[in-house]
Design an enzyme around this catalytic site. Structure first.
Site, PDB file in Angstrom:
ATOM      1  N   THR A 102       0.874  -1.176   0.000  1.00  0.00           N
ATOM      2  CA  THR A 102       0.000   0.000   0.000  1.00  0.00           C
ATOM      3  C   THR A 102       0.907   1.220   0.000  1.00  0.00           C
ATOM      4  OG1 THR A 102      -1.622  -1.194   1.329  1.00  0.00           O
ATOM      5  CG2 THR A 102      -1.857   1.204   1.195  1.00  0.00           C
ATOM      6  N   LYS A 177      -7.734   1.231  -2.128  1.00  0.00           N
ATOM      7  CA  LYS A 177      -7.213   0.704  -0.857  1.00  0.00           C
ATOM      8  C   LYS A 177      -7.293   1.786   0.240  1.00  0.00           C
ATOM      9  CE  LYS A 177      -4.725  -1.439   2.243  1.00  0.00           C
ATOM     10  NZ  LYS A 177      -4.636  -2.727   2.812  1.00  0.00           N
ATOM     11  N   LYS A 245       0.968   4.787   8.260  1.00  0.00           N
ATOM     12  CA  LYS A 245       1.447   5.135   6.910  1.00  0.00           C
ATOM     13  C   LYS A 245       0.261   5.248   5.952  1.00  0.00           C
ATOM     14  CE  LYS A 245       2.378   1.685   4.581  1.00  0.00           C
ATOM     15  NZ  LYS A 245       1.693   0.760   3.684  1.00  0.00           N
TER      16      LYS A 245
HETATM   17  P1  NAP Z   1       6.254  -6.609   6.883  1.00  0.00           P
HETATM   18  O1  NAP Z   1       5.878  -7.785   7.698  1.00  0.00           O
HETATM   19  O2  NAP Z   1       7.102  -5.530   7.459  1.00  0.00           O
HETATM   20  O3  NAP Z   1       6.944  -7.184   5.539  1.00  0.00           O
HETATM   21  C1  NAP Z   1       7.611  -6.395   4.603  1.00  0.00           C
HETATM   22  C2  NAP Z   1       8.795  -7.202   4.091  1.00  0.00           C
HETATM   23  O4  NAP Z   1       9.447  -6.454   3.062  1.00  0.00           O
HETATM   24  C3  NAP Z   1       9.855  -7.451   5.184  1.00  0.00           C
HETATM   25  O5  NAP Z   1      10.213  -8.832   5.148  1.00  0.00           O
HETATM   26  C4  NAP Z   1      11.005  -6.535   4.779  1.00  0.00           C
HETATM   27  O6  NAP Z   1      12.265  -7.009   5.130  1.00  0.00           O
HETATM   28  C5  NAP Z   1      10.856  -6.527   3.284  1.00  0.00           C
HETATM   29  N1  NAP Z   1      11.477  -5.341   2.678  1.00  0.00           N
HETATM   30  C6  NAP Z   1      11.410  -4.068   3.072  1.00  0.00           C
HETATM   31  N2  NAP Z   1      12.060  -3.275   2.225  1.00  0.00           N
HETATM   32  C7  NAP Z   1      12.566  -4.086   1.261  1.00  0.00           C
HETATM   33  C8  NAP Z   1      13.346  -3.870   0.113  1.00  0.00           C
HETATM   34  N3  NAP Z   1      13.740  -2.632  -0.244  1.00  0.00           N
HETATM   35  N4  NAP Z   1      13.689  -4.936  -0.646  1.00  0.00           N
HETATM   36  C9  NAP Z   1      13.305  -6.185  -0.307  1.00  0.00           C
HETATM   37  N5  NAP Z   1      12.545  -6.459   0.791  1.00  0.00           N
HETATM   38  C10 NAP Z   1      12.188  -5.412   1.551  1.00  0.00           C
HETATM   39  O7  NAP Z   1       4.957  -5.869   6.319  1.00  0.00           O
HETATM   40  P2  NAP Z   1       3.548  -6.542   5.883  1.00  0.00           P
HETATM   41  O8  NAP Z   1       2.625  -6.507   7.040  1.00  0.00           O
HETATM   42  O9  NAP Z   1       3.802  -7.808   5.148  1.00  0.00           O
HETATM   43  O10 NAP Z   1       3.052  -5.415   4.854  1.00  0.00           O
HETATM   44  C11 NAP Z   1       3.558  -5.302   3.520  1.00  0.00           C
HETATM   45  C12 NAP Z   1       2.645  -4.356   2.739  1.00  0.00           C
HETATM   46  O11 NAP Z   1       1.319  -4.896   2.735  1.00  0.00           O
HETATM   47  C13 NAP Z   1       2.554  -2.945   3.365  1.00  0.00           C
HETATM   48  O12 NAP Z   1       2.481  -1.975   2.363  1.00  0.00           O
HETATM   49  C14 NAP Z   1       1.259  -3.011   4.145  1.00  0.00           C
HETATM   50  O13 NAP Z   1       0.678  -1.732   4.315  1.00  0.00           O
HETATM   51  C15 NAP Z   1       0.415  -3.928   3.272  1.00  0.00           C
HETATM   52  N6  NAP Z   1      -0.661  -4.666   3.968  1.00  0.00           N
HETATM   53  C16 NAP Z   1      -0.435  -5.307   5.163  1.00  0.00           C
HETATM   54  C17 NAP Z   1      -1.496  -5.981   5.785  1.00  0.00           C
HETATM   55  C18 NAP Z   1      -1.322  -6.704   7.103  1.00  0.00           C
HETATM   56  O14 NAP Z   1      -2.346  -7.077   7.700  1.00  0.00           O
HETATM   57  N7  NAP Z   1      -0.107  -6.945   7.577  1.00  0.00           N
HETATM   58  C19 NAP Z   1      -2.759  -5.998   5.210  1.00  0.00           C
HETATM   59  C20 NAP Z   1      -2.938  -5.360   3.990  1.00  0.00           C
HETATM   60  C21 NAP Z   1      -1.884  -4.699   3.369  1.00  0.00           C
HETATM   61  P3  NAP Z   1      12.741  -7.266   6.670  1.00  0.00           P
HETATM   62  O15 NAP Z   1      12.260  -8.649   6.967  1.00  0.00           O
HETATM   63  O16 NAP Z   1      14.216  -7.117   6.629  1.00  0.00           O
HETATM   64  O17 NAP Z   1      12.059  -6.203   7.503  1.00  0.00           O
END
Ligand code: NAP
Length: 298
Positions: A102, A177, A245
């Site tokens: 997002t 979204k 965010k």
């Molecule tokens: P998360 O658990 O923090 O996962 C993000 C992953 O991306 C982490 O493993 C991180 O690495 C990796 N990363 C960050 N920067 C990177 C880069 N430059 N190159 C390669 N890998 C990179 O976050 P999430 O909850 O999965 O959310 C991801 C996205 O989905 C966000 O935009 C969020 O708003 C959206 N989203 C989340 C949810 C939810 O319920 N969690 C629901 C809907 C949408 P590290 O492991 O080193 O930190």
């Protein structure tokens, strides 16, 4: 597009890891990259290949999926990784890049325009449904960009989600979204306030949840976050820092249209208090602690 296609997945966090796992289970040949390699271990054990950089991940992929936290993270993957590879002719012609993160709608449009100059379609495809939706492949996926590319990758999206919607041109998925996030965050606040009221009136919270969940007050937030609030379980499904965010992106998009959204501004302020309380890595249900404390102060 057949499921037995070469795909890459970049960003293996709470959402990306199970989503990539579904693509693997569906028969895709999967290459993965994430900032911390250990996050990929469960997929590598199931036959996925590791790529050291986003460019290497993208090289042989017909479709590249991205699921990283914020706009600068996607820009790093796309502009510093995929774009130079594409400019050097080092990616599959006609590649489709699908961004499940997002992020900013305007930054999305800019990246789509730049990639289009190299024959790559960039689809914004943010998701909703939380960590459970990602694990159970029941996500809602809101897509902006070229409609025929969306139709091409529909079978792949189907492996990860239940409700697939083409919302319009580039950026429309991200804007949809943000609509979702206004609904989610304001509803979350309503659940926090209602449970504060219930607790202070010495109601049995489990019974209260059971009584109101099936009626007109029912919602995903109530069903999924309500029990976690009652149990004091603030482990992250969706981290507060990511929710904040999204609210910042929604407020910026509202401002672009001259809109002043009162409830969105209030919930953004309350999440700022949660971050001041060092709750940024907790799940959004931890807003309950902030709302309860604020309510008792008055
Ligand atoms: P998360 O658990 O923090 O996962 C993000 C992953 O991306 C982490 O493993 C991180 O690495 C990796 N990363 C960050 N920067 C990177 C880069 N430059 N190159 C390669 N890998 C990179 O976050 P999430 O909850 O999965 O959310 C991801 C996205 O989905 C966000 O935009 C969020 O708003 C959206 N989203 C989340 C949810 C939810 O319920 N969690 C629901 C809907 C949408 P590290 O492991 O080193 O930190």
């Amino acid at each position: 597009m057949a499921l037995q296609t070469n795909v890459a997945f970049i960003g293996l966090g709470i959402m990306g890891l199970p989503m990539a796992g579904h693509l693997l289970a569906a028969g895709c040949s999967l290459t993965v990259h994430s900032r911390t390699k250990a996050k990929a271990d469960p997929l590598l054990a199931r036959g996925a290949r590791w790529a050291v950089t986003p460019a290497e991940a993208a090289r042989h992929a017909e479709v590249v999926f991205i699921c990283v936290p914020d706009t600068p993270d996607v820009q790093q993957v796309v502009m510093d990784g995929i774009l130079p590879a594409a400019a050097a002719g080092d990616v599959v012609p006609g590649q489709i890049v699908v961004d499940h993160s997002t992020i900013s709608p305007s930054a999305t449009r800019n990246m789509a325009a730049v990639l289009a100059g190299h024959g790559i379609q960039f689809l914004d495809a943010p998701v909703s449904g939380g960590d459970s939706g990602a694990r159970n492949a029941t996500l809602s996926i809101m897509v902006g960009g070229d409609e025929s590319s969306f139709e091409k990758i529909r079978p792949l999206l189907k492996a990860m989600g239940k409700t697939l919607t083409w919302c319009g041109p580039s950026g429309a998925g991200q804007l949809t979204k943000l609509v979702n996030q206004i609904l989610v965050s304001v509803t979350n606040l309503a659940v926090c306030e209602a449970l504060t009221f219930a607790r202070e009136n010495e109601l049995d919270l489990q019974k209260t949840l059971a009584a109101v969940s099936g009626g007109a007050a029912g919602s995903w937030q109530l069903a999924n976050l309500g029990p976690r609030m009652v149990d004091g379980d603030f482990a992250p499904g969706f981290m507060i820092k990511l929710q904040q965010k999204d609210l910042r992106l929604a407020l910026e998009a509202a401002k672009d249209r001259g809109l002043d959204l009162a409830a969105l501004s209030l919930v953004h302020r309350l999440f700022a208090t949660a971050i001041d309380d060092h709750r940024e890595n907790q799940g959004t249900q931890a807003l309950f602690a902030v709302v309860e404390k604020a309510a008792k102060r008055r």
